[in-house]
Enzyme design. Structure first.
Site, PDB file in Angstrom:
ATOM      1  N   GLN A 198       1.063  -1.357   0.002  1.00 32.60           N
ATOM      2  CA  GLN A 198      -0.318   0.354   0.005  1.00 32.60           C
ATOM      3  C   GLN A 198       0.842   0.898  -0.089  1.00 32.60           C
ATOM      4  O   GLN A 198       0.847   2.300  -0.961  1.00 32.60           O
ATOM      5  CB  GLN A 198      -0.507  -0.114   1.144  1.00 32.60           C
ATOM      6  CG  GLN A 198      -1.774   0.620   1.406  1.00 32.60           C
ATOM      7  CD  GLN A 198      -2.935   0.917   2.401  1.00 32.60           C
ATOM      8  OE1 GLN A 198      -2.303  -0.191   3.447  1.00 32.60           O
ATOM      9  NE2 GLN A 198      -3.835   1.566   2.533  1.00 32.60           N
ATOM     10  N   ASP A 212       0.808 -12.637  12.093  1.00 36.56           N
ATOM     11  CA  ASP A 212       0.855 -13.343  10.502  1.00 36.56           C
ATOM     12  C   ASP A 212       1.393 -14.622  10.629  1.00 36.56           C
ATOM     13  O   ASP A 212       2.166 -13.758   8.964  1.00 36.56           O
ATOM     14  CB  ASP A 212       0.641 -11.797  10.535  1.00 36.56           C
ATOM     15  CG  ASP A 212      -0.363 -12.063   8.945  1.00 36.56           C
ATOM     16  OD1 ASP A 212      -0.756 -12.905   8.700  1.00 36.56           O
ATOM     17  OD2 ASP A 212      -0.198 -11.235   7.974  1.00 36.56           O
TER      18      ASP A 212
END
Ligand code: ADE
Length: 837
Positions: A554, A693
């Protein structure tokens, strides 16, 4: 007949029925969510028995919808119509008559249903045996519910009373189901075929297809979207009565086709993440999962020139039917055309689902609320009049909504100002921290070290803050747990309002830049790490030569670069195989120049943390360029990319790989890679770092199967299907998350251990399948509830074909309900070193 369905309550989760088990919510006749203007009828007996009084369990008006005249046998002129405003998957209908407090006694003993997806083509519903008439009510009071088998995918539904003699009929109705998120409005394909077996034939046609069927099927939906997955043995069926062998499948043979082309049309342009195809693999009968699929995408008028292709691994060891997940790589399309190639004589599919983020609204099937377009205007609808009083109410509502919006905007602005002040203060602190000496007093070191080593489960509670910029009062996990009524009564793991979890106040929240996040660490540990011996040096950016782009996120990009003179910046352990004076290949993570201040701060924090992580199995930060823009982090380069892609390109050693000439990875090397991940995690957990994660997509592969753990965050397009979006904002890797992370928002080393178990499962499957690929995201969350309840109804990931019992035992131990019973990374690491094939 069912009674007393509560609004919004999920009744049960049945497998292998996909949606039909969970998708049974009342759609809003009784609850009022369906507006009066969306309920219409062929006629009404009086104003007080108009269509809008046809709501189940409502006593308003004269107590029901009643048509103008008596209903004659076989006339089928009268109907009550509901417009759901968008496509819905409808699994159940409910009907009731009119009693009007004892004055009335009208009801429909039988009825038929018609439905439409576009408002112009109407289809008569038939059950699986082809019967249209549904048995209705026997008295004016009781609600009668009927399962729709097959379910309906439609926007408009009509109830049409049927009688065997002339009689007065009144109806109140409800529809049950859920929104049709796939958005598929039709699939077109060649008609399914007949397979001759030694004693009988299997009929592999699409027997509930609701479009036109001749040689091919056009403009309809059917068995591939009815929510029912076929059994492993395709000659058997869930429905043992009145159906023929092969009923649940649609199948084709390579004698008739070189490949099978299926064209899927959607309600609007969508951003597709995955397609899941439920395939039979009964190879003893020459049925196999497809060998390859090639998909073309059309978003506007033209088809994209380059198709996407995917080849699943051929499996001749496990004859189970399974979902094959095809990554659609975020293609934007309103139509997809896929050609499936045969791996054997037959290809049999029972279900195809699509996962997408809706890209654009208000196209073909979503007209504005204030009126239907000519195309979608129900043709014979005499009751669709504009009523003045309604207009006034509508204007009143609009004014009220505008007022509420203004209030909300004021509150948001006020909060933003407040947040900016906080941000400013924290940025000042961060700048101070970065420029000031990083050394700390030795007593502080001893203190923090003691603290952290006594806490085996340092918690990080900040995932939701990370995802929600306005996070402090975000409550999503408890919203999920609201779905589990027992939770409120559980005394085992109390969640106290206002009482923070351990160290909650100390959590430093990190956002990766090219990806999204880095490891979450408690502030205490940050201090521990800020010894002056671990600072990272500035590298002259002119000595970097760009080679290629490795990835994108991003807020930035990762480039492969050659770095001149990097040797000086590297530790000795890196240097043994690098000739002096030759440029070194490095990965350069670069912050986009237009990144906002938050991203910039997060980038600097990420540097601060990464510079202090020194382990052979954690990606190493070599140097930085932060004196000028764009900010850069220089890390070691891992030539084989991420572990997920690496394993997807490889096959297990064996006969099959020999035949296909595919590159292989031995079982020992799989264990070696898993052990390295455990070792890296052992290091992180020794510092009380919580990764949050861990997955193969976040591990990098170098030479000779070396592995280093990284964290790319959640914004890489390639893996967007692995993350679940809560109400379009939060992004969570739910298939890797422990039950307590999903339901309580608790992230600990023990939840990293859970994710390690899933990572191990991915590795043993060569990353060919997403975890719980046969479950939707919602079903994964429901399964999490089962882990919490622990009544033996939870579904575990299955033992991979290649996985010996000893290894599967490790996985199962990582998924123990009680966090304290899960092994430590040290134990896992030791156990992995001892695994024998
Ligand atoms: N992609 C992102 N970072 C990388 C690295 N360090 N090595 C190889 N590929 C990468």
């Amino acid at each position: 007949t069912y009674r007393g369905i509560e609004a919004g309550k999920v009744l049960f989760l049945a497998f292998p029925k996909l949606h039909t088990g969970v998708c049974r919510y009342p759609l809003g006749m009784s609850g009022g969510q369906i507006q009066d203007e969306d309920i219409s009828a062929s006629s009404q007996w009086s104003e007080s028995t108009a269509a809008r009084y046809g709501r189940l369990n409502f006593e308003e008006g004269d107590g029901a919808w009643c048509p103008e005249i008596t209903v004659e046998p076989d006339s089928l002129k009268e109907f009550l119509q509901i417009d759901l405003r968008s496509l819905h998957f409808i699994t159940l209908v409910g009907t009731q008559g009119r009693h009007a407090g004892g004055i009335g006694n009208e009801f429909a003993q039988m009825y038929k249903i018609k439905y439409s997806r576009d408002g112009s083509r109407w289809i008569s519903w038939r059950n699986r045996q082809g019967k249209q008439v549904i048995e209705g009510n026997r008295n004016a009071y009781a609600i009668v519910l009927k399962d729709l088998e097959p379910p309906i995918i439609a926007r408009f539904v009509r109830f049409m009373p049927v009688t065997d003699h002339s009689m007065n009929v009144c109806m109140r109705v409800e529809l049950y189901g859920c929104e049709w998120l796939d958005g598929l409005v039709s699939y077109n394909a060649a008609a399914g075929e007949q397979m001759s077996l030694p004693a009988y034939s299997a009929y592999l046609n699409d027997s509930v297809y609701d479009g036109a069927v001749s040689h091919s099927m056009t403009e309809g939906l059917g068995q591939l979207t009815d929510g029912v997955c076929g059994l492993d043995d395709f000659t058997q069926s869930h429905d043992t009565h009145n159906v023929w062998p092969g009923y649940d499948y649609v199948g084709w043979t390579n004698e008739s086709f070189s490949n099978v082309e299926i064209m899927f049309e959607f309600d609007r342009i969508r951003n597709f993440t995955t397609m899941k195809v439920h395939c039979n693999n009964m190879y003893s009968r020459h049925v196999k999962v497809f060998r390859q699929v090639v998909c073309y995408f059309r978003s506007e008028a033209d088809w994209e020139a380059t198709p996407l292709s995917f080849s699943p691994v051929e499996d001749v060891e496990n004859p189970s039917a399974r979902f094959v997940t095809v990554n659609l790589a975020n293609h934007m399309a309103s139509a997809i055309k896929c050609q499936f190639y045969f791996a054997d004589a037959w290809m049999l599919f029972s279900e195809i689902t699509f996962q997408s983020d809706t890209a654009m609204y208000n196209t073909t099937l979503a007209p504005p609320k204030s009126g239907l377009t000519p195309d979608t205007q129900p043709k014979d609808d005499p009751t669709h009049k504009v009523d003045d009083s309604n207009t006034r109410i509508l204007i009143g509502c609009l004014v009220a909504i505008i007022f509420i919006l203004v209030v909300i905007i004021v509150i948001i602005l006020w909060r933003q100002v407040w947040q900016k002040m906080l941000e400013k203060a924290s940025r000042r602190m961060l700048d101070d921290e970065l420029t000031a000496s990083l050394s700390i007093q030795s007593e502080t070191f001893a203190y923090t070290h003691n603290q952290s080593s006594t806490t085996s489960e340092q918690e990080s509670n900040s995932t939701y803050e990370r995802i929600f910029p306005l996070g402090p009062d975000y409550q999503e996990p408890s919203r999920i747990i609201c779905k589990l009524p027992e939770f409120a009564q559980s005394s085992e793991e109390p969640v106290q309002d206002g009482a923070p979890h351990y160290a909650e106040a100390d959590i430093v929240n990190l956002q990766g830049v090219t990806g999204g996040n880095t490891y979450a660490i408690p502030a205490l540990t940050m201090d521990l790490l800020s010894g002056k011996d671990v600072a990272v040096e500035e590298f002259p950016r002119k000595l970097l030569t760009f080679k290629e782009k490795l990835g994108e996120g991003q807020f930035g990009e990762v480039h492969l670069c050659e770095a001149d003179g990097m040797q000086e910046f590297m530790n000795k352990e890196f240097l043994f195989d690098i000739p002096e004076d030759l440029p070194v290949l490095v990965a350069v993570k670069m912050l986009r120049s237009d990144a906002n201040k938050n991203a910039r701060n997060d980038f600097l924090k990420e540097i601060k943390i990464m510079s202090r992580l020194k382990d052979p199995n954690i990606i190493r930060l070599l140097a930085v360029c932060i004196y000028s823009d764009p900010l850069c982090m220089i890390t070691e380069y891992m030539e084989n990319g991420d572990l997920n892609q690496f394993l997807s390109r490889h096959e297990p050693e064996g006969q099959l790989a020999l035949l296909s000439n595919a590159p292989t990875v031995s079982f020992n090397n799989l264990c070696y890679m898993a052990a390295q991940i455990a070792s890296g995690m052992k290091y992180l957990s020794s510092l009380n770092f919580v990764h949050r994660d861990l997955a193969t997509r976040n591990c990098l592969v170098g030479k000779n199967y070396t592995i280093k753990i990284a964290d790319f965050g959640m914004s890489r397009n390639l893996y967007s299907g692995d993350y679940y979006r809560i109400q379009g904002r939060a992004v969570l890797p739910i298939r890797w998350m422990s039950w307590e992370s999903i339901l309580l928002g608790k992230f600990t080393t023990a939840s990293d251990v859970w994710a390690f178990g899933v990572t191990l499962w991915e590795i043993l499957n060569f990353c060919k399948e997403q975890p719980y690929s046969q479950l939707t995201d919602e079903q994964v969350i429901e399964n999490t509830g089962e882990f919490f309840r622990d009544q033996k109804r939870q579904i575990y990931l299955p033992q991979p074909v290649l996985c010996p019992d000893s290894l599967y035992k490790i996985m199962l131990s990582c998924w123990r309900r009680n966090t304290k019973e899960r092994p430590s990374f040290q134990e896992i690491h030791r156990a992995l070193l001892e695994i024998q094939p």
